[in-house]
Scaffold this active site. Structure first.
Site, PDB file in Angstrom:
ATOM      1  N   TYR A  26       0.855  -1.188   0.000  1.00 25.01           N
ATOM      2  CA  TYR A  26       0.000   0.000   0.000  1.00 25.01           C
ATOM      3  C   TYR A  26       0.897   1.248   0.000  1.00 25.01           C
ATOM      4  CZ  TYR A  26      -3.996  -3.070   1.003  1.00 25.01           C
ATOM      5  OH  TYR A  26      -4.961  -4.050   0.940  1.00 25.01           O
ATOM      6  N   SER A  80      -5.247 -14.406   1.605  1.00 25.32           N
ATOM      7  CA  SER A  80      -6.164 -13.482   0.944  1.00 25.32           C
ATOM      8  C   SER A  80      -6.301 -13.901  -0.516  1.00 25.32           C
ATOM      9  CB  SER A  80      -5.620 -12.053   1.040  1.00 25.32           C
ATOM     10  OG  SER A  80      -6.492 -11.149   0.400  1.00 25.32           O
ATOM     11  N   ASN A  81      -7.514 -13.845  -1.009  1.00 23.93           N
ATOM     12  CA  ASN A  81      -7.795 -14.135  -2.429  1.00 23.93           C
ATOM     13  C   ASN A  81      -7.472 -15.569  -2.813  1.00 23.93           C
ATOM     14  OD1 ASN A  81      -8.552 -11.353  -3.054  1.00 23.93           O
ATOM     15  ND2 ASN A  81      -6.398 -10.881  -2.728  1.00 23.93           N
ATOM     16  N   LEU A  98     -20.669   1.733  -5.566  1.00 21.54           N
ATOM     17  CA  LEU A  98     -22.023   1.937  -5.053  1.00 21.54           C
ATOM     18  C   LEU A  98     -22.442   3.405  -5.097  1.00 21.54           C
ATOM     19  CD1 LEU A  98     -24.265   0.267  -3.814  1.00 21.54           C
ATOM     20  CD2 LEU A  98     -23.221   0.565  -1.586  1.00 21.54           C
TER      21      LEU A  98
HETATM   22  N1  LIG Z   1      -6.753  -8.333   0.157  1.00 22.78           N
HETATM   23  C1  LIG Z   1      -6.892  -7.632  -0.947  1.00 22.78           C
HETATM   24  O1  LIG Z   1      -6.516  -8.078  -2.056  1.00 22.78           O
HETATM   25  C2  LIG Z   1      -7.534  -6.283  -0.884  1.00 22.78           C
HETATM   26  C3  LIG Z   1      -7.884  -5.607  -2.077  1.00 22.78           C
HETATM   27  C4  LIG Z   1      -8.486  -4.354  -1.968  1.00 22.78           C
HETATM   28  C5  LIG Z   1      -8.721  -3.793  -0.713  1.00 22.78           C
HETATM   29  N2  LIG Z   1      -8.342  -4.466   0.434  1.00 22.78           N
HETATM   30  C6  LIG Z   1      -8.602  -3.896   1.774  1.00 22.78           C
HETATM   31  O2  LIG Z   1      -9.978  -3.603   1.868  1.00 22.78           O
HETATM   32  C7  LIG Z   1     -10.154  -2.242   2.256  1.00 22.78           C
HETATM   33  C8  LIG Z   1     -11.456  -1.729   1.710  1.00 22.78           C
HETATM   34  O3  LIG Z   1     -11.455  -1.783   0.276  1.00 22.78           O
HETATM   35  P1  LIG Z   1     -12.047  -0.555  -0.533  1.00 22.78           P
HETATM   36  O4  LIG Z   1     -11.326   0.685  -0.172  1.00 22.78           O
HETATM   37  O5  LIG Z   1     -12.104  -0.929  -1.957  1.00 22.78           O
HETATM   38  O6  LIG Z   1     -13.524  -0.522   0.131  1.00 22.78           O
HETATM   39  P2  LIG Z   1     -14.917   0.115  -0.249  1.00 22.78           P
HETATM   40  O7  LIG Z   1     -15.478   0.539   1.059  1.00 22.78           O
HETATM   41  O8  LIG Z   1     -15.684  -0.817  -1.106  1.00 22.78           O
HETATM   42  O9  LIG Z   1     -14.599   1.387  -1.151  1.00 22.78           O
HETATM   43  C9  LIG Z   1     -14.029   2.525  -0.601  1.00 22.78           C
HETATM   44  C10 LIG Z   1     -14.353   3.668  -1.543  1.00 22.78           C
HETATM   45  O10 LIG Z   1     -15.717   4.029  -1.332  1.00 22.78           O
HETATM   46  C11 LIG Z   1     -15.774   5.412  -1.115  1.00 22.78           C
HETATM   47  N3  LIG Z   1     -16.804   5.739  -0.133  1.00 22.78           N
HETATM   48  C12 LIG Z   1     -17.041   5.140   1.056  1.00 22.78           C
HETATM   49  N4  LIG Z   1     -18.043   5.766   1.712  1.00 22.78           N
HETATM   50  C13 LIG Z   1     -18.430   6.788   0.899  1.00 22.78           C
HETATM   51  C14 LIG Z   1     -19.438   7.785   1.017  1.00 22.78           C
HETATM   52  N5  LIG Z   1     -20.217   7.856   2.110  1.00 22.78           N
HETATM   53  N6  LIG Z   1     -19.589   8.638  -0.004  1.00 22.78           N
HETATM   54  C15 LIG Z   1     -18.803   8.571  -1.113  1.00 22.78           C
HETATM   55  N7  LIG Z   1     -17.817   7.653  -1.272  1.00 22.78           N
HETATM   56  C16 LIG Z   1     -17.643   6.768  -0.270  1.00 22.78           C
HETATM   57  C17 LIG Z   1     -14.427   5.787  -0.527  1.00 22.78           C
HETATM   58  O11 LIG Z   1     -14.138   7.140  -0.768  1.00 22.78           O
HETATM   59  P3  LIG Z   1     -13.853   8.148   0.483  1.00 22.78           P
HETATM   60  O12 LIG Z   1     -12.559   7.729   1.125  1.00 22.78           O
HETATM   61  O13 LIG Z   1     -13.790   9.466  -0.182  1.00 22.78           O
HETATM   62  O14 LIG Z   1     -14.993   8.016   1.427  1.00 22.78           O
HETATM   63  C18 LIG Z   1     -13.487   4.871  -1.265  1.00 22.78           C
HETATM   64  O15 LIG Z   1     -13.069   5.433  -2.487  1.00 22.78           O
HETATM   65  C19 LIG Z   1      -8.882  -1.540   1.746  1.00 22.78           C
HETATM   66  O16 LIG Z   1      -8.600  -0.347   2.441  1.00 22.78           O
HETATM   67  C20 LIG Z   1      -7.838  -2.594   2.025  1.00 22.78           C
HETATM   68  O17 LIG Z   1      -7.460  -2.520   3.387  1.00 22.78           O
HETATM   69  C21 LIG Z   1      -7.768  -5.699   0.358  1.00 22.78           C
END
Ligand SMILES: NC(=O)c1ccc[n+]([C@@H]2O[C@H](COP(=O)([O-])OP(=O)(O)OC[C@H]3O[C@@H](n4cnc5c(N)ncnc54)[C@H](OP(=O)(O)O)[C@@H]3O)[C@@H](O)[C@H]2O)c1
Length: 318
Positions: free
Chosen positions: A69, A178-179, A235
């Site tokens: 990250y 993971s994955n 979403l």
């Molecule tokens: N193991 C893996 O391969 C893997 C892969 C991907 C991610 N991850 C982990 O999973 C975590 C979550 O993944 P993700 O970040 O993709 O999760 P997510 O919650 O599906 O998406 C986050 C996105 O949604 C937006 N968002 C959330 N609430 C919002 C709101 N109220 N209004 C507008 N936009 C909103 C955020 O923007 P804002 O910040 O502007 O709110 C951000 O861009 C990551 O941080 C990481 O730790 C793991």
């Protein structure tokens, strides 16, 4: 399969996992703060300290990292924040991952060396990656260490031994993946107890249902950690038809369930699947973290859960 009785528990009970689940034994709450996007948040270390405190106040004491990250920059900033307020470390669980080598122009990254991106789950690399994460984070142990993605060249016996040795040395408290596919999970879990498989799941990414991954994890009493629960932000996209439909259905259910926001319904949809999932919130917005915590209080009935699935897929189930 475990009966779905936890919906009757208080929200505080439900924020903690089940006592039999390995993540709950680490003290992890069912809502985890994801750190992937921290570089985009443009926070100073001091602002990150404040964010960490606010999450912990909400009961969200676990923070999900990976060595890649920000090519190490996220763990380094988190380490700087912990150095500013050392009282935080004892009140949180740190998750990190390794095994993806990004290659090229990454001198500062453990994932450097050579021009190619590739996967590396060799014991020597995993040990080195853990050491480097500990150094960046300024801590002496990870609460949970995961192999980030399955490596086509991985040797399950070697990985199991490496994980056990990292636990024995106190460098990590628990180990997971993971994955991983169902079969990959089963093969490694037969050799060493895995604490989780961190997988993608949302109304837009339901592969874990189709592959039986969620059912297999529930059977093994291993809770999944869910990444991109909001489809990585999809979403919220107004131009996306499926997102518009899903958001409409969720908004329509908000009042029925007395939810503070339609977003809480989005998280409730994830929490409703078998296996007591842990959800990783990817947002810097505390409202979104709160919505995830609220989602734990909501027990969607089957018809409403399927209405959201149908809205995402654009067709009824067969
Ligand atoms: N193991 C893996 O391969 C893997 C892969 C991907 C991610 N991850 C982990 O999973 C975590 C979550 O993944 P993700 O970040 O993709 O999760 P997510 O919650 O599906 O998406 C986050 C996105 O949604 C937006 N968002 C959330 N609430 C919002 C709101 N109220 N209004 C507008 N936009 C909103 C955020 O923007 P804002 O910040 O502007 O709110 C951000 O861009 C990551 O941080 C990481 O730790 C793991």
């Amino acid at each position: 399969m475990r009966p779905f009785t936890e919906m009757e528990k208080s929200s505080e009970d439900r924020l903690s996992g089940e006592s039999t689940d390995a993540l709950a034994k680490l003290g992890m709450p069912r809502v985890v703060a994801g750190m992937w996007r921290v570089c985009d948040w443009r926070m100073s270390a001091g602002e990150l300290v404040d964010f960490m405190h606010r999450c912990i106040e909400l009961g969200v004491t676990a923070f999900d990292h990976a060595d890649i990250y920000g090519r190490g920059a996220v763990e380094s900033l988190f380490g700087e924040a912990l150095a500013l307020d050392p009282s935080l470390r004892g009140r949180m669980q740190i998750v990190s991952k390794a095994g993806i080598r990004l290659g090229a122009s990454s001198a500062a990254s453990p994932a450097g060396e050579g021009p190619l991106k590739y996967y590396d789950s060799s014991p020597a690399y995993l040990r080195e990656a853990v050491e480097q994460s500990l150094r960046r984070l300024g801590t002496d142990h990870l609460d949970l260490f995961l192999i980030h993605r399955p490596d086509s060249l991985m040797n399950m016996d070697d990985i199991a031994l490496a994980a056990q040795s990292l636990v024995e040395q106190g460098k990590i408290r628990a180990f997971g993946v993971s994955n991983f596919s169902v079969r990959q999970f089963e093969l490694l879990h037969a050799r060493t107890a895995l604490a989780t498989n961190q997988i993608e799941f949302s109304p837009f990414a339901t592969g874990a249902l189709d592959s039986d991954m969620l059912a297999v994890l529930a059977q093994a009493k291993v809770s999944p950690m869910i990444w991109s629960p909001l489809g990585g932000g999809r979403l919220f996209s107004a131009t996306d038809e499926a997102a518009r439909r899903v958001r409409g259905v969720m908004a329509g259910l908000q009042q029925k369930y007395g939810a503070a926001s339609w977003l809480a319904i989005a998280y409730a949809w994830i929490f409703r699947v078998p296996g007591a999932p842990y959800v990783i919130v990817g947002s810097r917005r505390l409202d979104s973290v709160q919505a995830a915590v609220d989602g734990l209080r909501i027990a969607l009935d089957r018809q409403d859960w399927y209405a959201i699935l149908e809205a995402a897929r654009g067709r009824p189930v067969p």
